[in-house]
Design a protein around this motif. Structure first.
Motif, PDB file in Angstrom:
ATOM      1  N   ASN A 290       0.207  -1.541  -0.059  1.00  0.00           N
ATOM      2  CA  ASN A 290       0.268  -0.378  -0.147  1.00  0.00           C
ATOM      3  C   ASN A 290       0.521   1.204   0.354  1.00  0.00           C
ATOM      4  N   ILE A 291       2.038   1.163  -0.068  1.00  0.00           N
ATOM      5  CA  ILE A 291       2.630   2.566   0.031  1.00  0.00           C
ATOM      6  C   ILE A 291       3.725   2.366  -1.710  1.00  0.00           C
ATOM      7  N   GLY A 292       3.800   3.386  -2.045  1.00  0.00           N
ATOM      8  CA  GLY A 292       3.672   3.531  -3.201  1.00  0.00           C
ATOM      9  C   GLY A 292       5.909   3.383  -3.107  1.00  0.00           C
ATOM     10  N   ASP A 293       5.981   4.510  -3.143  1.00  0.00           N
ATOM     11  CA  ASP A 293       7.857   5.021  -3.159  1.00  0.00           C
ATOM     12  C   ASP A 293       8.089   4.421  -1.652  1.00  0.00           C
ATOM     13  N   TRP A 294       9.046   3.350  -1.889  1.00  0.00           N
ATOM     14  CA  TRP A 294       9.516   2.702  -0.327  1.00  0.00           C
ATOM     15  C   TRP A 294      10.333   3.198   0.452  1.00  0.00           C
ATOM     16  N   LYS A 295      10.956   5.012  -0.306  1.00  0.00           N
ATOM     17  CA  LYS A 295      11.925   5.682   0.436  1.00  0.00           C
ATOM     18  C   LYS A 295      10.986   7.018   0.624  1.00  0.00           C
ATOM     19  N   SER A 296      10.332   7.100   0.380  1.00  0.00           N
ATOM     20  CA  SER A 296       9.932   8.371   0.591  1.00  0.00           C
ATOM     21  C   SER A 296       8.960   8.687   1.747  1.00  0.00           C
ATOM     22  N   VAL A 297       9.986   9.421   2.793  1.00  0.00           N
ATOM     23  CA  VAL A 297       9.009   9.596   4.537  1.00  0.00           C
ATOM     24  C   VAL A 297       7.699  10.321   3.889  1.00  0.00           C
ATOM     25  N   LYS A 298       7.807  11.517   3.029  1.00  0.00           N
ATOM     26  CA  LYS A 298       6.222  12.008   3.702  1.00  0.00           C
ATOM     27  C   LYS A 298       4.827  11.264   3.267  1.00  0.00           C
ATOM     28  N   GLU A 299       5.214   9.676   2.502  1.00  0.00           N
ATOM     29  CA  GLU A 299       4.353   9.132   1.926  1.00  0.00           C
ATOM     30  C   GLU A 299       3.989   8.179   3.269  1.00  0.00           C
ATOM     31  N   ILE A 300       4.956   7.252   3.604  1.00  0.00           N
ATOM     32  CA  ILE A 300       4.986   6.390   4.731  1.00  0.00           C
ATOM     33  C   ILE A 300       4.444   6.920   6.196  1.00  0.00           C
ATOM     34  N   ASP A 301       4.741   9.181   6.243  1.00  0.00           N
ATOM     35  CA  ASP A 301       4.380   9.497   7.271  1.00  0.00           C
ATOM     36  C   ASP A 301       2.910   9.607   7.144  1.00  0.00           C
ATOM     37  N   LYS A 302       2.331   9.597   5.813  1.00  0.00           N
ATOM     38  CA  LYS A 302       0.809   9.878   5.825  1.00  0.00           C
ATOM     39  C   LYS A 302       0.221   8.339   6.300  1.00  0.00           C
ATOM     40  N   TYR A 303       0.854   7.600   6.064  1.00  0.00           N
ATOM     41  CA  TYR A 303      -0.038   6.634   6.037  1.00  0.00           C
ATOM     42  C   TYR A 303       0.197   5.880   7.293  1.00  0.00           C
ATOM     43  N   PHE A 304       1.477   6.309   8.399  1.00  0.00           N
ATOM     44  CA  PHE A 304       1.332   5.994   9.571  1.00  0.00           C
ATOM     45  C   PHE A 304       0.248   6.842  10.108  1.00  0.00           C
ATOM     46  N   ASN A 305       0.311   8.041  10.025  1.00  0.00           N
ATOM     47  CA  ASN A 305      -1.477   8.748  10.715  1.00  0.00           C
ATOM     48  C   ASN A 305      -2.047   8.467  10.625  1.00  0.00           C
ATOM     49  N   CYS A 306      -2.697   8.029   9.221  1.00  0.00           N
ATOM     50  CA  CYS A 306      -4.146   7.378   9.181  1.00  0.00           C
ATOM     51  C   CYS A 306      -4.280   6.095  10.285  1.00  0.00           C
ATOM     52  N   MET A 307      -2.866   4.870   9.935  1.00  0.00           N
ATOM     53  CA  MET A 307      -3.087   3.769  11.216  1.00  0.00           C
ATOM     54  C   MET A 307      -3.316   4.290  12.110  1.00  0.00           C
TER      55      MET A 307
END
Length: 450
Positions: A290-307
């Motif tokens: 579910n995370i497209g870019d495994w190196k993207s801090v921004k995308e990871i942070d956004k998904y963790f906040n949703c979790m």
């Protein structure tokens, strides 16, 4: 009245019969979960076996978070692990000797102990045949039933003398790998239609090597050494962890070794204890998809906040593998396991996944802190479960044995604590108190009940 209805009616009564208002715990100063208000555990016993350190008490009161430390019989586990790595030796048996006796063995003592382990690793023929009949969906249950069955083959099962306790402890440590390996092969045969292999343990192999041989036959040296060190890291974690405390509580009654250990297995099976690494693996696989870019801090942070807002994944609001009851700044087991995982990822060509997992660890800690706004003042770190599942997977171990592997390691700590519980002066049965908060009421004859 139909049976189905009475079951439904009885289950509905749980809503009221089990409801206890939260304020009552404060009113009566009850330590829920045996936890103090500051999050530390309620002191209920003394031990000389293991020490879990995550904070220090300040002279003026309160707790100060410090980097986590784990000690076995006063020895820093980091020193033990790095010593084994430097010597390129298998060390789980040496740690077992240390935890059971209180001292590190010399070469002669270790050699004799290894022979004793190897002699006791094969199962009695009847036990082997009974395992073949114990088909089931959970290997932890098969392990518990097999342990209870060992009682029937023990010539002195209820003897709690020192000699007999040590004999039983060594037998349990030796036989757990065999029981688990055989139980999984039966499970795989009955559920997946795979060929049934029962390989007898070999002499002159370590527990880690023999387990991998019995389970899947072929393995690399790095796989075996990594498993050995993982067993070392999970062999003991103080007397307060749930399963060890369960073993001590049961042992305090004077019951037999097999009953006490079976109780510990039941405790460890729970998803809030030994089953946590399975949740981390499932979460990791979900994040990979579910995370497209495994190196993207921004995308990871956004998904963790949703979790954390309970919007995605299992909507629990949890990030599995992050946080621990004692460790705050760091879990020493997670730090050491990360070192092992990095080397194994290189061998398996999974360095990209490891880098992703490492970034997830960093961002999960940061995101959790920002999400809470530091209002609670609580610090979190990754725990041993964050990397253990990934390591098991790279070794080629099936998920069905992740928790049994935990038991295979922790049996050392369980038996050491049982021996201590039954051999310190002034021992007493462990019997805490519960405050009853229901008012008395009159008995109503059955003909007058509405």
């Amino acid at each position: 009245m139909k049976k189905e209805y009475i079951i439904y009616k009885l289950s509905e009564t749980i809503k009221s019969s089990c409801k206890i208002e939260n304020e009552l715990f404060t009113q009566f100063n009850v330590k829920r979960g045996l936890r103090n208000e500051d999050g530390s555990g309620v002191l209920v016993g003394l031990t000389k076996i293991g020490n879990v350190v995550g904070y220090e008490r300040m002279p003026e009161g309160g707790l100060k978070a410090i980097p986590g430390k784990l000690f076995y019989r006063g020895l820093d586990v980091e020193d033990i692990v790095h010593g084994l790595i430097a010597d390129k030796r298998f060390g789980f048996e040496e740690v077992a000797y240390l935890l059971l006796s209180g001292n590190l063995p010399d070469k002669e003592e270790l050699g004799a102990f290894l022979e004793l382990i190897n002699e006791n690793m094969p199962l009695e023929q009847k036990t082997t045949m009974n395992i073949l009949d114990l088909e089931g969906q959970n290997i932890m249950n098969i392990l518990a039933r097999s342990v209870l069955e060992m009682y029937t083959f023990d010539p002195n099962p209820d003897d709690t003398s020192r000699d007999n306790l040590m004999r039983q402890s060594i037998q349990l440590i030796s036989k757990f790998p065999t029981i688990i390996a055989y139980a999984y092969n039966i499970f795989r045969h009955s559920t997946q239609g795979r060929s049934l292999h029962i390989r007898h343990p070999k002499e002159n192999l370590s527990i880690a090597e023999n387990f991998l041989f019995m389970l899947k036959k072929d393995y690399t040296e790095l796989e075996a050494r990594t498993l050995d060190l993982l067993l070392v890291l999970q062999a003991e974690h103080g007397g307060g962890n749930n399963s060890t405390f369960t073993v001590r509580v049961t042992s305090s009654t004077g019951t037999d070794t097999y009953s006490a250990i079976a109780a510990g297995i039941g405790s460890l099976k729970g998803p809030l204890h030994g089953g946590a690494n399975l949740q981390v693996v499932d979460m990791f696989n979900h994040l990979k998809e579910n995370i497209g870019d495994w190196k993207s801090v921004k995308e990871i942070d956004k998904y963790f906040n949703c979790m954390l807002r309970k919007e995605v994944y299992d909507k629990s609001g949890l990030i599995y593998g992050i946080g621990h009851a004692v460790y705050t700044i760091s879990d020493p087991r997670a730090i050491l396991l990360k070192e092992l995982a990095r080397d194994l990822a290189k061998e398996k060509g999974r360095e990209e996944e490891f880098a992703f997992l490492e970034l997830l660890e960093d961002r999960a800690i940061e995101t959790f802190s920002n999400f809470k706004g530091n209002k609670s003042g609580k610090r979190v770190s990754s725990n041993v479960d964050f990397y253990s599942g990934f390591v098991y997977e790279m070794i080629g171990l099936p998920q069905e044995i992740y928790t049994p592997l935990f038991a295979m390691s922790r049996i050392v700590g369980w038996t050491a604590h049982r021996i201590e519980e039954l051999n310190f002066e002034g021992k007493r049965i462990i019997r805490p108190a519960y405050k009853n908060v229901l008012e008395e009421r009159p008995y109503v004859p059955i003909n007058e009940r509405i």
